[in-house]
Scaffold this active site. Structure first.
Site, PDB file in Angstrom:
ATOM      1  N   HIS A  97      -1.369 -12.952  -7.041  1.00  0.00           N
ATOM      2  CA  HIS A  97      -1.680 -11.931  -6.036  1.00  0.00           C
ATOM      3  C   HIS A  97      -3.110 -11.410  -6.109  1.00  0.00           C
ATOM      4  O   HIS A  97      -3.521 -10.621  -5.271  1.00  0.00           O
ATOM      5  CB  HIS A  97      -0.718 -10.756  -6.148  1.00  0.00           C
ATOM      6  CG  HIS A  97      -1.021  -9.864  -7.316  1.00  0.00           C
ATOM      7  ND1 HIS A  97      -0.673 -10.193  -8.603  1.00  0.00           N
ATOM      8  CD2 HIS A  97      -1.662  -8.674  -7.385  1.00  0.00           C
ATOM      9  CE1 HIS A  97      -1.081  -9.239  -9.412  1.00  0.00           C
ATOM     10  NE2 HIS A  97      -1.689  -8.303  -8.711  1.00  0.00           N
TER      11      HIS A  97
HETATM   12  C1  UD1 Z   1      -2.206  -3.612  -6.049  1.00  0.00           C
HETATM   13  C2  UD1 Z   1      -3.201  -3.276  -7.146  1.00  0.00           C
HETATM   14  C3  UD1 Z   1      -3.173  -4.367  -8.213  1.00  0.00           C
HETATM   15  C4  UD1 Z   1      -1.785  -4.619  -8.713  1.00  0.00           C
HETATM   16  C5  UD1 Z   1      -0.905  -4.963  -7.520  1.00  0.00           C
HETATM   17  C6  UD1 Z   1       0.509  -5.245  -7.903  1.00  0.00           C
HETATM   18  C7  UD1 Z   1      -5.195  -2.057  -6.442  1.00  0.00           C
HETATM   19  C8  UD1 Z   1      -6.635  -2.173  -6.201  1.00  0.00           C
HETATM   20  N1  UD1 Z   1      -4.550  -3.212  -6.650  1.00  0.00           N
HETATM   21  O1  UD1 Z   1      -2.678  -4.777  -5.386  1.00  0.00           O
HETATM   22  O2  UD1 Z   1      -3.967  -3.963  -9.300  1.00  0.00           O
HETATM   23  O3  UD1 Z   1      -1.774  -5.688  -9.634  1.00  0.00           O
HETATM   24  O4  UD1 Z   1      -0.933  -3.853  -6.622  1.00  0.00           O
HETATM   25  O5  UD1 Z   1       1.255  -5.610  -6.804  1.00  0.00           O
HETATM   26  O6  UD1 Z   1      -4.663  -0.970  -6.475  1.00  0.00           O
HETATM   27  N2  UD1 Z   1       1.851  -4.771   1.053  1.00  0.00           N
HETATM   28  C9  UD1 Z   1       3.093  -4.833   1.632  1.00  0.00           C
HETATM   29  N3  UD1 Z   1       4.058  -4.013   1.126  1.00  0.00           N
HETATM   30  C10 UD1 Z   1       3.848  -3.150   0.118  1.00  0.00           C
HETATM   31  C11 UD1 Z   1       2.569  -3.090  -0.448  1.00  0.00           C
HETATM   32  C12 UD1 Z   1       1.584  -3.904   0.012  1.00  0.00           C
HETATM   33  O7  UD1 Z   1       3.330  -5.600   2.556  1.00  0.00           O
HETATM   34  O8  UD1 Z   1       4.789  -2.437  -0.290  1.00  0.00           O
HETATM   35  C13 UD1 Z   1       0.789  -5.673   1.552  1.00  0.00           C
HETATM   36  C14 UD1 Z   1      -0.090  -5.042   2.575  1.00  0.00           C
HETATM   37  O9  UD1 Z   1      -0.438  -6.010   3.502  1.00  0.00           O
HETATM   38  C15 UD1 Z   1      -1.319  -4.666   1.822  1.00  0.00           C
HETATM   39  C16 UD1 Z   1      -1.383  -5.756   0.756  1.00  0.00           C
HETATM   40  O10 UD1 Z   1      -0.032  -6.048   0.466  1.00  0.00           O
HETATM   41  O11 UD1 Z   1      -2.428  -4.628   2.634  1.00  0.00           O
HETATM   42  C17 UD1 Z   1      -2.097  -5.352  -0.474  1.00  0.00           C
HETATM   43  O12 UD1 Z   1      -1.581  -4.112  -0.975  1.00  0.00           O
HETATM   44  P1  UD1 Z   1      -2.525  -3.153  -1.843  1.00  0.00           P
HETATM   45  O13 UD1 Z   1      -1.760  -1.986  -2.329  1.00  0.00           O
HETATM   46  O14 UD1 Z   1      -3.777  -2.893  -1.093  1.00  0.00           O
HETATM   47  O15 UD1 Z   1      -2.958  -4.043  -3.075  1.00  0.00           O
HETATM   48  P2  UD1 Z   1      -2.164  -5.141  -3.931  1.00  0.00           P
HETATM   49  O16 UD1 Z   1      -2.723  -6.482  -3.599  1.00  0.00           O
HETATM   50  O17 UD1 Z   1      -0.689  -4.977  -3.826  1.00  0.00           O
END
Ligand code: UD1
Length: 362
Positions: free
Chosen positions: A204
């Site tokens: 991820h």
């Molecule tokens: C975040 C953390 C990362 C951690 C990871 C675990 C930061 C900078 N990154 O990354 O350190 O290892 O979480 O998962 O804080 N999304 C969904 N559903 C959700 C959450 C996210 O669909 O419940 C999708 C959305 O499109 C979102 C993308 O995932 O834009 C990324 O989510 P985000 O919270 O920005 O960062 P992660 O890649 O999950």
């Protein structure tokens, strides 16, 4: 003494669970739990609260996804109101996600003590958003709880006062040890018809999954491995979106032994890791969990902020070069986990140590 505890994203939940439980032994502490809502899908959030017995959050800020600035600023604006209203003596943050630094900044600017659990880890790679979050959070924290000795050394070399640093062990491992026997009841292996060797995979990191060239390289290596054994791949929403948006999605669909799943719960994933022949990952926490489980881990990153897992454990840091991944894979198939050791203080008691220190000192 009132402590506001913050969680936001999936890896935070396993870290906060034992801390919330340990407060139970200290009636002098009144803990509140705030969920920023950075992760919000049932399978990325609620499932973990239920399985890990984390109390219902006192508040959910429901911030959701966005660019780094939008997400961080949204959390800060909402969390400031929480701190102003509840006037805590301290704010406790865990890990390195955007929620960690956002709430940390709010706390210190309002003159509230900041506690950072899992402090001091450094990958040396400022291209990782988590590295920025770690460094900034540590700079402003009053209590820095470290999981491994490198954390202490990193903090001292950055000029953090020694009196603020506490080597207490690893709360993520507290959760693993507490849930290991429960995870044995998971039916995931039967459900997936897994009887022989298989590999478990997670991916991820933006540096791996946002760049189609890198992701394509990783798929080249996975294509070879899946010819030998099934690869079970619970897929992060970010990674799924990126695959769907590019031709790589069709390639994955053509790899019949690369088996994609929606994100799975903690207990199923623990079972999946425990019984795997090897784990391939770019996660931080999984490097630690496989160390305790003594399952060989091939880390698909150029660096690690958790060097103890490679020094004493079963972790190999290989990066994203196809030949290096396949060489590590072949070595793992012949050597297994070797004579890996359990890191110091990863004994299931980290949360008790942390809460004991807070009860004494705040
Ligand atoms: C975040 C953390 C990362 C951690 C990871 C675990 C930061 C900078 N990154 O990354 O350190 O290892 O979480 O998962 O804080 N999304 C969904 N559903 C959700 C959450 C996210 O669909 O419940 C999708 C959305 O499109 C979102 C993308 O995932 O834009 C990324 O989510 P985000 O919270 O920005 O960062 P992660 O890649 O999950």
């Amino acid at each position: 003494m009132k402590i506001i505890n913050v969680v936001g994203a999936r890896p935070n939940f396993m870290k906060i669970a034992p801390i919330m439980a340990a407060y139970g032994e200290h009636p002098s502490i009144d803990p509140l739990l705030v969920h920023t809502g950075q992760h919000y899908d049932e399978k990325m959030s609620d499932l973990f609260f239920r399985q890990l017995g984390i109390p219902e959050p006192d508040m959910n800020l429901e911030i959701g996804s966005g660019s780094h600035a939008v997400q961080t600023a949204g959390i800060m604006t909402a969390f400031e109101q929480v701190v102003l209203e509840h006037k805590p003596d301290a704010v406790l943050v865990v890990g390195d996600v955007n929620s960690t630094i956002a709430c940390g900044l709010v706390a210190v600017k309002l003159g509230v003590k900041l506690i950072h659990v899992e402090a001091g880890l450094r990958s040396g790679d400022l291209g990782m958003p988590e590295e920025i979050n770690r460094m900034l959070t540590d700079t402003i924290s009053d209590f820095l709880f470290v999981t491994e000795k490198s954390g202490r050394e990193n903090l001292l070399s950055e000029g953090v006062d020694e009196s603020k640093i506490f080597f207490v062990g690893n709360v993520m491992i507290d959760t693993l040890l507490r849930n290991k026997s429960k995870s044995e009841e998971s039916t995931i292996l039967n459900d997936m018809g897994l009887t022989g060797d298989y590999a478990a995979l997670t991916l991820h990191r933006p540096s791996n999954v946002d760049d189609p060239v890198v992701l394509g390289r990783l798929l080249d290596a996975l294509e070879v491995i899946q010819n030998d054994m099934p690869i079970i791949f619970p897929i992060h929403p970010r990674t799924r979106k990126n695959l769907q948006a590019s031709v790589l999605g069709d390639r994955v669909a053509g790899m019949t032994n690369l088996r994609l799943l929606d994100p799975i719960g903690y207990l199923d994933f623990l079972k999946l890791m425990s019984s795997a022949r090897l784990v391939l990952t770019d996660s931080g926490g999984i490097q630690e969990e496989t160390t305790i489980l003594r399952v060989p881990c091939i880390t698909l990153r150029e660096n690690t902020e958790r060097p103890i897992t490679a020094e004493v454990g079963s972790n190999t840091i290989v990066g994203t070069d196809v030949d290096k991944i396949l060489a590590a894979y072949r070595k793992t198939m012949s050597d297994g986990a070797g004579d890996s050791q359990i890191p110091e203080l990863w004994d299931g008691q980290a949360a008790q140590r942390i809460v004991g220190i807070l009860a004494d000192r705040i």
